[in-house]
Scaffold this active site. Sequence first.
Site, PDB file in Angstrom:
ATOM      1  N   LYS A   1      23.742  36.232  53.334  1.00  0.00           N
ATOM      2  CA  LYS A   1      23.110  37.556  53.438  1.00  0.00           C
ATOM      3  C   LYS A   1      23.433  38.353  52.176  1.00  0.00           C
ATOM      4  O   LYS A   1      24.570  38.775  51.978  1.00  0.00           O
ATOM      5  CB  LYS A   1      23.650  38.325  54.648  1.00  0.00           C
ATOM      6  CG  LYS A   1      22.917  39.642  54.841  1.00  0.00           C
ATOM      7  CD  LYS A   1      23.610  40.558  55.833  1.00  0.00           C
ATOM      8  CE  LYS A   1      24.410  41.642  55.183  1.00  0.00           C
ATOM      9  NZ  LYS A   1      23.696  42.507  54.236  1.00  0.00           N
TER      10      LYS A   1
ATOM     11  N   GLU B   1      37.117  38.519  50.210  1.00  0.00           N
ATOM     12  CA  GLU B   1      37.350  39.063  48.863  1.00  0.00           C
ATOM     13  C   GLU B   1      37.037  40.552  48.941  1.00  0.00           C
ATOM     14  O   GLU B   1      35.873  40.939  49.081  1.00  0.00           O
ATOM     15  CB  GLU B   1      36.399  38.403  47.848  1.00  0.00           C
ATOM     16  CG  GLU B   1      36.722  36.967  47.564  1.00  0.00           C
ATOM     17  CD  GLU B   1      38.041  36.785  46.836  1.00  0.00           C
ATOM     18  OE1 GLU B   1      38.473  37.709  46.115  1.00  0.00           O
ATOM     19  OE2 GLU B   1      38.652  35.730  47.005  1.00  0.00           O
TER      20      GLU B   1
ATOM     21  N   CYS C   1      35.083  45.192  41.468  1.00  0.00           N
ATOM     22  CA  CYS C   1      36.226  45.207  42.396  1.00  0.00           C
ATOM     23  C   CYS C   1      37.551  45.260  41.655  1.00  0.00           C
ATOM     24  O   CYS C   1      38.513  45.846  42.138  1.00  0.00           O
ATOM     25  CB  CYS C   1      36.164  44.001  43.314  1.00  0.00           C
ATOM     26  SG  CYS C   1      35.977  42.454  42.423  1.00  0.00           S
TER      27      CYS C   1
ATOM     28  N   GLU D   1      39.901  53.263  46.376  1.00  0.00           N
ATOM     29  CA  GLU D   1      38.902  52.643  45.494  1.00  0.00           C
ATOM     30  C   GLU D   1      37.692  53.570  45.391  1.00  0.00           C
ATOM     31  O   GLU D   1      37.072  53.904  46.395  1.00  0.00           O
ATOM     32  CB  GLU D   1      38.476  51.296  46.073  1.00  0.00           C
ATOM     33  CG  GLU D   1      37.487  50.583  45.191  1.00  0.00           C
ATOM     34  CD  GLU D   1      37.033  49.249  45.772  1.00  0.00           C
ATOM     35  OE1 GLU D   1      36.614  49.226  46.951  1.00  0.00           O
ATOM     36  OE2 GLU D   1      37.079  48.255  45.045  1.00  0.00           O
TER      37      GLU D   1
HETATM   38  P1  NAD Z   1      30.356  46.660  51.976  1.00  0.00           P
HETATM   39  O1  NAD Z   1      31.587  46.143  52.620  1.00  0.00           O
HETATM   40  O2  NAD Z   1      29.807  47.941  52.428  1.00  0.00           O
HETATM   41  O3  NAD Z   1      29.168  45.618  52.146  1.00  0.00           O
HETATM   42  C1  NAD Z   1      29.290  44.280  51.713  1.00  0.00           C
HETATM   43  C2  NAD Z   1      28.343  43.437  52.524  1.00  0.00           C
HETATM   44  O4  NAD Z   1      28.751  43.479  53.887  1.00  0.00           O
HETATM   45  C3  NAD Z   1      26.895  43.907  52.490  1.00  0.00           C
HETATM   46  O5  NAD Z   1      26.046  42.785  52.449  1.00  0.00           O
HETATM   47  C4  NAD Z   1      26.759  44.640  53.822  1.00  0.00           C
HETATM   48  O6  NAD Z   1      25.438  44.670  54.308  1.00  0.00           O
HETATM   49  C5  NAD Z   1      27.657  43.814  54.708  1.00  0.00           C
HETATM   50  N1  NAD Z   1      28.150  44.498  55.891  1.00  0.00           N
HETATM   51  C6  NAD Z   1      28.320  45.833  56.097  1.00  0.00           C
HETATM   52  N2  NAD Z   1      28.783  46.058  57.344  1.00  0.00           N
HETATM   53  C7  NAD Z   1      28.940  44.864  57.932  1.00  0.00           C
HETATM   54  C8  NAD Z   1      29.385  44.440  59.218  1.00  0.00           C
HETATM   55  N3  NAD Z   1      29.774  45.299  60.160  1.00  0.00           N
HETATM   56  N4  NAD Z   1      29.428  43.111  59.490  1.00  0.00           N
HETATM   57  C9  NAD Z   1      29.055  42.217  58.556  1.00  0.00           C
HETATM   58  N5  NAD Z   1      28.598  42.560  57.337  1.00  0.00           N
HETATM   59  C10 NAD Z   1      28.542  43.861  57.018  1.00  0.00           C
HETATM   60  O7  NAD Z   1      30.635  46.639  50.422  1.00  0.00           O
HETATM   61  P2  NAD Z   1      29.656  47.106  49.260  1.00  0.00           P
HETATM   62  O8  NAD Z   1      29.614  48.583  49.250  1.00  0.00           O
HETATM   63  O9  NAD Z   1      28.383  46.338  49.353  1.00  0.00           O
HETATM   64  O10 NAD Z   1      30.441  46.556  47.975  1.00  0.00           O
HETATM   65  C11 NAD Z   1      31.476  47.220  47.384  1.00  0.00           C
HETATM   66  C12 NAD Z   1      32.806  46.654  47.836  1.00  0.00           C
HETATM   67  O11 NAD Z   1      32.875  45.256  47.546  1.00  0.00           O
HETATM   68  C13 NAD Z   1      33.980  47.247  47.092  1.00  0.00           C
HETATM   69  O12 NAD Z   1      35.001  47.553  47.988  1.00  0.00           O
HETATM   70  C14 NAD Z   1      34.407  46.145  46.146  1.00  0.00           C
HETATM   71  O13 NAD Z   1      35.744  46.196  45.742  1.00  0.00           O
HETATM   72  C15 NAD Z   1      34.119  44.934  46.951  1.00  0.00           C
HETATM   73  N6  NAD Z   1      34.011  43.743  46.094  1.00  0.00           N
HETATM   74  C16 NAD Z   1      35.047  42.859  46.080  1.00  0.00           C
HETATM   75  C17 NAD Z   1      35.003  41.751  45.235  1.00  0.00           C
HETATM   76  C18 NAD Z   1      36.134  40.756  45.188  1.00  0.00           C
HETATM   77  O14 NAD Z   1      35.952  39.676  44.627  1.00  0.00           O
HETATM   78  N7  NAD Z   1      37.295  41.063  45.725  1.00  0.00           N
HETATM   79  C19 NAD Z   1      33.898  41.558  44.417  1.00  0.00           C
HETATM   80  C20 NAD Z   1      32.866  42.485  44.459  1.00  0.00           C
HETATM   81  C21 NAD Z   1      32.928  43.589  45.303  1.00  0.00           C
END
Ligand code: NAD
Length: 502
Positions: A193, A269, A303, A401
Amino acid sequence: MPAIFSHRFDTPLYTGNVCVQTGLFINGAFVDASSRTTIDIFNPSTGKVITQVSEGTAKDIDLAVAAARNAFNTTWGLKVPGSARGQLLYKLATLMEESLEELAAIEALDNGTAFGVVKGWVVPFSIGLIKYYAGWADKISGQVIETDEGRLTYTRHEPIGVVGQIIPWNAPLLMFAMKIAPALAAGNTVIIKPSELTPLSALRVCSLVQEAGFPPGVLNVVVGYGNTVGSALSSHMSIDKISFTGSTLTGRKIMEAASKSNLKNITLELGGKSPNIIFNDADVDQAVNWACHGIFFAQGQICFAGSRIYVQSGIYDEFLAKFTVRSKAHKIGDPFGVDSYQGPQISSTQTERVMGYIKSGVDQGAKVHLGGQRHGEQDGNFITPTIFTDTRPDMKIVQEEIFGPVSVVIKFEDQEDVIQQANDTIYGLAAAVFTQDISQAFEVGHALKAGTVWVNCYNEVHAAVPFGGFKQSGIGREYGSYALEHYVNVKAMHININHKMG
Ligand code: NAD
């Protein structure tokens, strides 16, 4: 039939067409969502709608799971040799190379990162990841373990089965490649997804997956919202593993759903608040360049962004002055602009969130040394590079963050103090140390609670080198052979050659 998004670019950096199928990709074909509803996809530079894509639901996840399970049992998994999987992945990487500029244009349009950065680094790195794991596909094997005479004991590294993957919007194509490549190389089938904000590059790659000749059902892409499609994936009883990249908040929900359903295997992650520590003896000009790259690359939406910059007192003033000049020099603007370095934040919601953090910094008594404002048209989601000084360790802008172009520059006196401050957050994704003293580099590097430590550099990643978090930054590792370990079940085989039971 799902619609096709096509667009002609005529910019100084890219002239050409892009063409993306906007349906869900299930069982090797683009299909309408069972709900027949769509999600608007916005251009973050203008706030205007680019196109609509199909909105998946839990029902579509069921269809994708059935396709993925069938493929796992018949045309993938243990049914094909690793070399065949590797060849298909390599073919996919080659097709992506042929479409490199188009993929870069789609990504810059959808995600807002500067076209030059995407074309020069993001897309080639993503292709490199797929090639890297193509090479691994026929080298995944267990061990023979010497035990007792009359026995042969060995392990097999078998694919786990049907894998669900959920990725964020900040580097959509890279995240897509990083997730699917090790999973497929190890013989799993995948339902992924993408973020509902940035699904276009993943959908474009699905056409290349078709062209490469992957069997239907091996890779499925279901676009949808987190609380519907994401939660259906993480709570599904027939999905064997979930691999998630995103915020720590969502990571908790995924873990809970996995534990309440079939206790599926998980990799997380998550977020970060990475410290960048610069000692008195560092090459200040170099430290400034790396620190800018560390926090402002991709609008701070990384991230491992180096958002907490600790500078030793002897060079603090010099560093801050040079860091300010360098940060001011960033050209902010349209990702397709010739000199653009910093594009827009991903969405108006995210822009408001970052501005909320800036306000909280001011309200809690920190000083805005640079920036702190929106840039240009209000619809365009641009924020000026921001530097805070005069912070306290307990402030939100130091602990949480922000995921935007916002840094805090903090003065420190000695090594022990800075290690304590650097480790004082819930996160542990990455960290950096700038010093000419090799002993100090090792000492501090080993004392930092982070999954990656850079010495005299920042933002360095490599397909072969593991990446992941300590503490609440995650569970497991991406990249390298370490990622493959998360996509296999280890089976121990005990063979009795001639041992008789008395
Ligand atoms: P997010 O957690 O809001 O969303 C990430 C994904 O999860 C999206 O596809 C979203 O639709 C989905 N999602 C949201 N709610 C969900 C639920 N209840 N159940 C299952 N899936 C759900 O994050 P974001 O705003 O898209 O991305 C930013 C975040 O990602 C930051 O915190 C960043 O640090 C992190 N990130 C981490 C890494 C890493 O390698 N550690 C890399 C990139 C981004």
